[in-house]
Design a protein around this motif. Structure first.
Motif, PDB file in Angstrom:
ATOM      1  N   HIS A 200       0.813  -1.224   0.000  1.00  0.00           N
ATOM      2  CA  HIS A 200       0.000   0.000   0.000  1.00  0.00           C
ATOM      3  C   HIS A 200       0.844   1.270   0.000  1.00  0.00           C
ATOM      4  O   HIS A 200       0.327   2.355   0.272  1.00  0.00           O
ATOM      5  N   ILE A 201       2.127   1.164  -0.310  1.00  0.00           N
ATOM      6  CA  ILE A 201       2.955   2.366  -0.335  1.00  0.00           C
ATOM      7  C   ILE A 201       2.498   3.318  -1.442  1.00  0.00           C
ATOM      8  O   ILE A 201       2.725   4.534  -1.365  1.00  0.00           O
ATOM      9  N   GLU A 202       1.809   2.779  -2.460  1.00  0.00           N
ATOM     10  CA  GLU A 202       1.269   3.614  -3.530  1.00  0.00           C
ATOM     11  C   GLU A 202       0.335   4.679  -2.960  1.00  0.00           C
ATOM     12  O   GLU A 202       0.334   5.835  -3.405  1.00  0.00           O
ATOM     13  N   GLY A 407       2.384   1.642  -7.205  1.00  0.00           N
ATOM     14  CA  GLY A 407       2.358   2.944  -7.845  1.00  0.00           C
ATOM     15  C   GLY A 407       3.691   3.325  -8.452  1.00  0.00           C
ATOM     16  O   GLY A 407       4.373   2.513  -9.096  1.00  0.00           O
ATOM     17  N   PRO A 408       4.134   4.573  -8.228  1.00  0.00           N
ATOM     18  CA  PRO A 408       5.406   5.022  -8.816  1.00  0.00           C
ATOM     19  C   PRO A 408       6.627   4.312  -8.246  1.00  0.00           C
ATOM     20  O   PRO A 408       7.725   4.417  -8.783  1.00  0.00           O
ATOM     21  N   PHE A 409       6.437   3.594  -7.135  1.00  0.00           N
ATOM     22  CA  PHE A 409       7.545   2.852  -6.532  1.00  0.00           C
ATOM     23  C   PHE A 409       7.760   1.500  -7.210  1.00  0.00           C
ATOM     24  O   PHE A 409       8.725   0.803  -6.901  1.00  0.00           O
ATOM     25  N   ALA A 410       6.856   1.111  -8.111  1.00  0.00           N
ATOM     26  CA  ALA A 410       6.884  -0.233  -8.683  1.00  0.00           C
ATOM     27  C   ALA A 410       8.173  -0.565  -9.426  1.00  0.00           C
ATOM     28  O   ALA A 410       8.765  -1.632  -9.198  1.00  0.00           O
ATOM     29  N   PRO A 411       8.659   0.293 -10.337  1.00  0.00           N
ATOM     30  CA  PRO A 411       9.880  -0.094 -11.058  1.00  0.00           C
ATOM     31  C   PRO A 411      11.061  -0.370 -10.130  1.00  0.00           C
ATOM     32  O   PRO A 411      11.744  -1.382 -10.266  1.00  0.00           O
ATOM     33  N   LEU A 435       5.457  -5.580 -15.357  1.00  0.00           N
ATOM     34  CA  LEU A 435       6.270  -4.995 -14.296  1.00  0.00           C
ATOM     35  C   LEU A 435       7.486  -5.856 -13.986  1.00  0.00           C
ATOM     36  O   LEU A 435       8.559  -5.344 -13.621  1.00  0.00           O
ATOM     37  N   SER A 436       7.315  -7.156 -14.125  1.00  0.00           N
ATOM     38  CA  SER A 436       8.393  -8.072 -13.762  1.00  0.00           C
ATOM     39  C   SER A 436       9.551  -8.050 -14.740  1.00  0.00           C
ATOM     40  O   SER A 436      10.607  -8.645 -14.475  1.00  0.00           O
TER      41      SER A 436
END
Length: 495
Positions: A200-202, A407-411, A435-436
């Motif tokens: 949930h950091i997004e 969210g933007p932290f995904a990459p 994403l993977s």
């Protein structure tokens, strides 16, 4: 829940559009699933993304439902069906708030000790272990599956019976204030926070904000009767203490630690706190070893409780993270007055669940670890470290899929997982989903050979990329967020 139709209407704070023929008709629960509505169950007409429960009101009333609760003005068919059946037809302004009000009303009428569990990882597994341990001390009602949202939590509370000694309620959240809203009607006696991670950091933006949201559980505890169960291996423990007001409000704390460094960490804590702290409740693990299928055997040690202070524990569930979950469950059991030997016996009897680091065997004997139920950066790291610790004579293969809600932290998060994968002694890494592809980038950047990294668009391509047949000494880890559907890879491997 057990009440009359009249009591239900009063608890909802509503008025009946159609009054029941028998105001003392029995109600034993509330459901919004018109397809499987048990007898003596009130129907709550919810509006979902795909369907509107109001469409089925007349049908459930004709089928014998004693009460239907709606938010829209009921149509003529629903009114006539209620009159024919002698059932109540009740209108409220907000179905969810009405459900919460009903749960709050029922909370006043049960005597069970309510244990609430939240955390970024391990909520459902810990809930299962806590429920098993507490069952050694009396009847337990627990959240079914992982129904831990704004509807599942009140439904769990409403399923608690007067005969139950314990209620174990799993709580999820997606933002600040949500756990506090749930606690307003659950009113937990005890609270367990498994671990604060990046889930949930997004929406919340930082790990500290996530810890603040989780600490709402601790903040809801009554210092006169509450107990907070605090994971000392979690680097967010001081943040949980601060935001939860544990020290400021003098809430009793039971500390637990299921890490390999637990004994050393406790010694450091005692040195900082002073000799008197040795008598405070604290439960930890020592001498952790894994069997060839990744199941843990360890010693549970306890301080601050009556009875034996050490017992050997062997788990049927896999993974090093299960040690922490088990130790937290033992801490809850000891706080409830259940002896340590009974706690570890109950823990040993808990069977693994599909999708949660469950060890299976392929037809040729290869180990297949089904961890495909869910994933986040912390659980990915935990699974990879555990997988690397296993003795695997053959090929070590990981199939990793996309993680959601970053969210933007995904990459960056996926690239970090790739770096961990490269350090995990893998012979083959299969990355599934858009994403993977960043997992593959991170793995190659950390030194993993190009030929050992494969990218697949979906589960079927990933399954086709795996070496067939697997040898009897091979091992495969399958992990991703649930929306990726990688359980189908597990099914393809084990049959």
């Amino acid at each position: 829940m057990r009440c009359t139709v009249d009591q239900l209407i009063t608890a909802l704070g509503a008025q009946a559009i159609v009054a029941p023929a028998a105001s003392d008709a029995l109600i034993e629960g509330v459901s919004w699933d018109s397809r499987t509505l048990p007898a003596h169950t009130a129907y709550l007409a919810l509006k979902g993304e795909r369907t509107d429960g109001h469409h089925f009101v007349a049908d459930v009333l004709d089928a014998g439902c004693p009460c239907a609760v709606v938010t829209d003005e009921p149509d003529l068919a629903s009114i006539e069906a209620a009159r024919r059946a002698g059932a109540a037809l009740v209108r409220v302004d907000d179905a969810q708030r009405a459900l919460w009000s009903l749960a709050a009303w029922w909370r006043d009428r049960i005597g069970a000790t309510v244990v609430a569990i939240t955390g970024s990882v391990g909520k459902t597994s810990t809930k299962e272990l806590v429920s098993a341990v507490l069952s050694a001390g009396g009847r337990v009602c627990a959240t079914p599956g992982n129904r831990n949202n704004e509807l599942g939590v009140p439904a769990t509370l409403l399923s608690v019976q007067p005969e139950d000694r314990f209620a174990v309620v799993e709580m999820g959240m997606r933002g600040l204030g949500q756990i506090a809203d749930l606690c307003a009607f659950v009113r937990p006696d005890w609270g367990v926070v498994t671990k604060v991670g990046d889930s949930h950091i997004e929406l919340l933006g930082s790990r500290e904000a996530i810890a603040q949201a989780k600490a709402e559980l601790f903040g809801a505890l009554d210092p006169a009767r509450g107990r907070a169960f605090l994971n000392m291996a979690d680097d967010s423990a001081p943040v949980l203490d601060r935001f939860g007001g544990l020290s400021a409000r003098a809430v009793p704390v039971v500390r637990f630690d299921g890490s390999a460094e637990a004994a050393e960490r406790r010694r450091a804590w005692l040195a900082d706190q002073g000799a008197a702290a040795a008598q405070l409740p604290y439960v930890w693990a020592e001498d952790i070893v894994l069997d060839p299928d990744g199941r843990a055997r360890f010693t549970v040690r306890a301080a601050g409780f009556a009875g034996p202070s050490a017992a050997s524990c062997t788990l049927s569930v896999g993974g090093l993270h299960s040690v922490s979950n088990a130790v937290s469950a033992a801490a809850v059991g000891l706080a409830a007055g259940i002896g340590l030997e009974a706690c570890v016996a109950a823990l040993a009897g808990v069977r693994p669940q599909r999708g949660r680091q469950m060890s299976l065997r392929a037809p040729g004997g290869a180990l297949v670890v089904d961890d495909a139920y869910n994933a986040g950066p912390d659980s990915m790291a935990s699974s990879l470290r555990w997988f690397a610790s296993l003795a695997v004579p053959g090929r070590r293969i990981a199939v990793l899929g996309d993680m959601g809600e970053l969210g933007p932290f995904a990459p960056e998060a996926h690239e970090r997982v790739g770096g961990l994968a490269a350090a995990s002694s893998l012979d083959l890494l299969v990355c599934v989903g858009p994403l993977s592809r960043r997992i593959a980038v991170g793995a190659r950047a950390a030194g993993m050979p190009d030929e050992a990294v494969v990218c697949a668009s979906a589960w079927d391509d990933a399954l086709a990329a795996l070496p067939v047949p697997l040898g009897p000494d091979d091992a495969v880890l399958v992990k991703a967020s649930r929306f990726m559907g990688l359980e189908r890879i597990v099914e393809g491997l084990v049959g």
